[in-house]
Design a protein around this motif. Structure first.
Motif, PDB file in Angstrom:
ATOM      1  N   PHE A 140       8.658  -1.499  78.733  1.00 18.22           N
ATOM      2  CA  PHE A 140       7.745  -0.888  77.767  1.00 18.22           C
ATOM      3  C   PHE A 140       7.286  -1.903  76.726  1.00 18.22           C
ATOM      4  CE2 PHE A 140      10.126   2.956  79.157  1.00 18.22           C
ATOM      5  CZ  PHE A 140       9.050   3.695  79.629  1.00 18.22           C
ATOM      6  N   LEU A 141       6.151  -1.568  76.087  1.00 23.19           N
ATOM      7  CA  LEU A 141       5.642  -2.384  74.992  1.00 23.19           C
ATOM      8  C   LEU A 141       6.090  -1.791  73.659  1.00 23.19           C
ATOM      9  CD1 LEU A 141       1.949  -3.085  76.114  1.00 23.19           C
ATOM     10  CD2 LEU A 141       3.997  -4.451  76.558  1.00 23.19           C
ATOM     11  N   TYR A 142       6.389  -2.657  72.701  1.00 23.42           N
ATOM     12  CA  TYR A 142       6.832  -2.234  71.375  1.00 23.42           C
ATOM     13  C   TYR A 142       6.119  -3.056  70.307  1.00 23.42           C
ATOM     14  CZ  TYR A 142      10.668  -0.004  73.876  1.00 23.42           C
ATOM     15  OH  TYR A 142      11.394   0.789  74.727  1.00 23.42           O
ATOM     16  N   VAL A 143       5.991  -2.468  69.128  1.00 22.82           N
ATOM     17  CA  VAL A 143       5.597  -3.234  67.951  1.00 22.82           C
ATOM     18  C   VAL A 143       6.894  -3.705  67.311  1.00 22.82           C
ATOM     19  CG1 VAL A 143       4.485  -3.186  65.697  1.00 22.82           C
ATOM     20  CG2 VAL A 143       3.473  -1.918  67.604  1.00 22.82           C
ATOM     21  N   ASN A 173      16.515  -6.963  65.645  1.00 24.07           N
ATOM     22  CA  ASN A 173      15.316  -6.564  64.929  1.00 24.07           C
ATOM     23  C   ASN A 173      15.027  -5.088  65.221  1.00 24.07           C
ATOM     24  OD1 ASN A 173      14.025  -9.371  63.955  1.00 24.07           O
ATOM     25  ND2 ASN A 173      14.957  -9.668  65.959  1.00 24.07           N
ATOM     26  N   LEU A 174      13.869  -4.615  64.792  1.00 23.71           N
ATOM     27  CA  LEU A 174      13.512  -3.214  65.011  1.00 23.71           C
ATOM     28  C   LEU A 174      12.164  -3.125  65.705  1.00 23.71           C
ATOM     29  CD1 LEU A 174      14.607  -0.299  64.305  1.00 23.71           C
ATOM     30  CD2 LEU A 174      12.930  -0.300  62.462  1.00 23.71           C
ATOM     31  N   GLY A 175      12.074  -2.240  66.696  1.00 25.73           N
ATOM     32  CA  GLY A 175      10.825  -2.040  67.407  1.00 25.73           C
ATOM     33  C   GLY A 175      10.386  -0.587  67.383  1.00 25.73           C
ATOM     34  N   LEU A 176       9.070  -0.375  67.404  1.00 26.22           N
ATOM     35  CA  LEU A 176       8.486   0.958  67.538  1.00 26.22           C
ATOM     36  C   LEU A 176       7.708   0.994  68.845  1.00 26.22           C
ATOM     37  CD1 LEU A 176       8.155   0.038  64.322  1.00 26.22           C
ATOM     38  CD2 LEU A 176       7.095   2.274  64.154  1.00 26.22           C
ATOM     39  N   HIS A 177       7.903   2.049  69.608  1.00 32.33           N
ATOM     40  CA  HIS A 177       7.175   2.195  70.868  1.00 32.33           C
ATOM     41  C   HIS A 177       5.673   2.059  70.600  1.00 32.33           C
ATOM     42  CE1 HIS A 177       7.342   3.561  75.110  1.00 32.33           C
ATOM     43  NE2 HIS A 177       6.090   3.893  74.862  1.00 32.33           N
ATOM     44  N   PHE A 178       5.005   1.207  71.365  1.00 33.32           N
ATOM     45  CA  PHE A 178       3.574   0.941  71.167  1.00 33.32           C
ATOM     46  C   PHE A 178       2.748   2.096  71.731  1.00 33.32           C
ATOM     47  CE2 PHE A 178      -0.405  -1.184  72.767  1.00 33.32           C
ATOM     48  CZ  PHE A 178      -0.968  -1.366  71.517  1.00 33.32           C
ATOM     49  N   GLU A 214       9.200   6.201  69.208  1.00 34.84           N
ATOM     50  CA  GLU A 214      10.623   5.896  69.368  1.00 34.84           C
ATOM     51  C   GLU A 214      10.956   4.565  68.684  1.00 34.84           C
ATOM     52  OE1 GLU A 214      14.108   5.041  72.696  1.00 34.84           O
ATOM     53  OE2 GLU A 214      12.000   4.979  73.297  1.00 34.84           O
ATOM     54  N   LEU A 215      12.035   4.560  67.927  1.00 35.91           N
ATOM     55  CA  LEU A 215      12.545   3.344  67.299  1.00 35.91           C
ATOM     56  C   LEU A 215      13.672   2.782  68.151  1.00 35.91           C
ATOM     57  CD1 LEU A 215      12.742   4.574  63.592  1.00 35.91           C
ATOM     58  CD2 LEU A 215      11.034   3.042  64.558  1.00 35.91           C
ATOM     59  N   VAL A 216      13.656   1.487  68.360  1.00 34.33           N
ATOM     60  CA  VAL A 216      14.721   0.831  69.127  1.00 34.33           C
ATOM     61  C   VAL A 216      15.172  -0.422  68.387  1.00 34.33           C
ATOM     62  CG1 VAL A 216      13.893   1.664  71.371  1.00 34.33           C
ATOM     63  CG2 VAL A 216      13.091  -0.544  70.509  1.00 34.33           C
ATOM     64  N   GLY A 231       0.968  -7.495  56.725  1.00 40.12           N
ATOM     65  CA  GLY A 231       1.401  -8.618  55.901  1.00 40.12           C
ATOM     66  C   GLY A 231       2.651  -9.297  56.437  1.00 40.12           C
ATOM     67  N   SER A 232       3.484  -8.553  57.154  1.00 37.91           N
ATOM     68  CA  SER A 232       4.739  -9.122  57.648  1.00 37.91           C
ATOM     69  C   SER A 232       4.597  -9.698  59.056  1.00 37.91           C
ATOM     70  CB  SER A 232       5.831  -8.049  57.649  1.00 37.91           C
ATOM     71  OG  SER A 232       5.444  -6.946  58.451  1.00 37.91           O
ATOM     72  N   LEU A 233       3.368  -9.693  59.588  1.00 44.50           N
ATOM     73  CA  LEU A 233       3.070 -10.273  60.893  1.00 44.50           C
ATOM     74  C   LEU A 233       3.931  -9.694  62.022  1.00 44.50           C
ATOM     75  CD1 LEU A 233       0.879 -12.451  61.451  1.00 44.50           C
ATOM     76  CD2 LEU A 233       2.726 -14.078  61.787  1.00 44.50           C
ATOM     77  N   PRO A 234       3.937  -8.361  62.188  1.00 50.82           N
ATOM     78  CA  PRO A 234       4.626  -7.797  63.344  1.00 50.82           C
ATOM     79  C   PRO A 234       3.912  -8.238  64.624  1.00 50.82           C
ATOM     80  CG  PRO A 234       3.276  -6.130  62.286  1.00 50.82           C
ATOM     81  CD  PRO A 234       3.229  -7.341  61.407  1.00 50.82           C
ATOM     82  N   ALA A 235       4.498  -7.913  65.775  1.00 52.82           N
ATOM     83  CA  ALA A 235       3.913  -8.375  67.036  1.00 52.82           C
ATOM     84  C   ALA A 235       4.101  -7.328  68.120  1.00 52.82           C
ATOM     85  CB  ALA A 235       4.565  -9.684  67.468  1.00 52.82           C
ATOM     86  N   ILE A 236       3.201  -7.373  69.093  1.00 55.00           N
ATOM     87  CA  ILE A 236       3.396  -6.567  70.302  1.00 55.00           C
ATOM     88  C   ILE A 236       4.243  -7.393  71.269  1.00 55.00           C
ATOM     89  CG2 ILE A 236       2.281  -5.419  72.247  1.00 55.00           C
ATOM     90  CD1 ILE A 236      -0.165  -4.994  70.487  1.00 55.00           C
TER      91      ILE A 236
END
Length: 259
Positions: free
Chosen positions: A34-37, A99-104, A69-71, A22-27
């Motif tokens: 590295f790739l993150y969500v 912002n906040l990212g999660l390792h994809f 991993e959170l970054v 619903g919040s439209l996260p992105a890769i």
């Protein structure tokens, strides 16, 4: 146990939106290759969802659950200027900054409670952590759990700590438990709640909770017109979690009764 550190990386490439959220996260791709969500501060629940994601993720990690991993992710204003989709353009524009990212987890599949069975200790940990942080979004409809390399990974804690959406009434939540545990996707498999609760209580020391709460960026705690200062908000998160831990026996009983 080593100190918790969150890296900060810059976003270098916007790849694709994840429209199932619903919040439209992105890769996205970051400067480390590295790739993150990416979870955006400019999305519907704003910075508070990022705080919930950060706190919930690191608490889950401390008790031994697998969490990507959170970054912290720096987003500059160049991305909104080259994005043709107006909705995404606005989201990128409102999300300039931290912002906040999660390792994809490439190739991960969504956990299916009808197909996948778990170690009951892991299931019990997830249920109890979600009870501690009042996570209302771990249901059959939306498990927010992934299987990757044959292991369970916990993602998407942004719907936790819902008291922080109204700081005027946050103290009312200190006396509550978590009746919505009845909807938890792992409740049936969580058959080791009592013994698991003891381990969680030992791992989530006051010092460790303070360390996790201290990770929240100051910028995420500043809201125009808000009554509480950033320090008061940190104290509120700390008090909520320590109060919740003191009610662990009640949370266990509530979950067992629901099951």
């Amino acid at each position: 146990m080593k100190d918790i550190e969150i890296r900060t990386v810059a976003v270098t490439q916007y790849l694709q939106p994840l429209r199932e959220g619903g919040s439209l996260p992105a890769i996205v791709k970051a400067e480390d290759g590295f790739l993150y969500v990416l979870k955006f501060r400019g999305a519907g629940q704003g910075k508070r969802a990022l705080i919930a994601e950060l706190l919930g993720g690191e608490l889950a990690r401390v008790v031994g659950l697998k969490v990507p991993e959170l970054v912290f992710m720096e987003l500059d204003d160049s991305f909104s200027k080259t994005e043709p989709d107006e909705e995404i353009q606005d989201l990128l524009s409102f999300s300039v900054g931290l912002n906040l990212g999660l390792h994809f987890l490439s190739g991960a599949i969504t956990f299916d409670p009808l197909v996948n069975t778990l170690d009951p200790v892991i299931a019990s940990k997830v249920v109890l952590v979600d009870s501690l942080i009042s996570n209302i979004d771990r249901t059959v409809k939306n498990t927010n759990l992934l299987l990757w390399n044959k292991e369970l990974w916990v993602i998407d804690n942004g719907a936790s700590f819902y008291f922080h959406h109204n700081w005027n009434t946050w103290e009312e939540h200190l006396t509550r438990t978590f009746p919505l545990v009845k909807n938890h996707v792992l409740l049936e498999q969580a058959t080791r709640l009592k013994e698991t609760s003891k381990e969680i209580s030992q791992l989530l020391t006051l010092e460790k909770i303070q360390e996790i709460v201290a990770l929240i960026p100051e910028d995420w705690l500043i809201e125009e017109g808000e009554l509480l200062t950033p320090n008061e908000m940190r104290s509120a998160y700390l008090k909520f979690l320590t109060t919740r831990l003191s009610k662990m026996d009640l949370l266990v009983k509530e979950a067992e009764d629901a099951r």
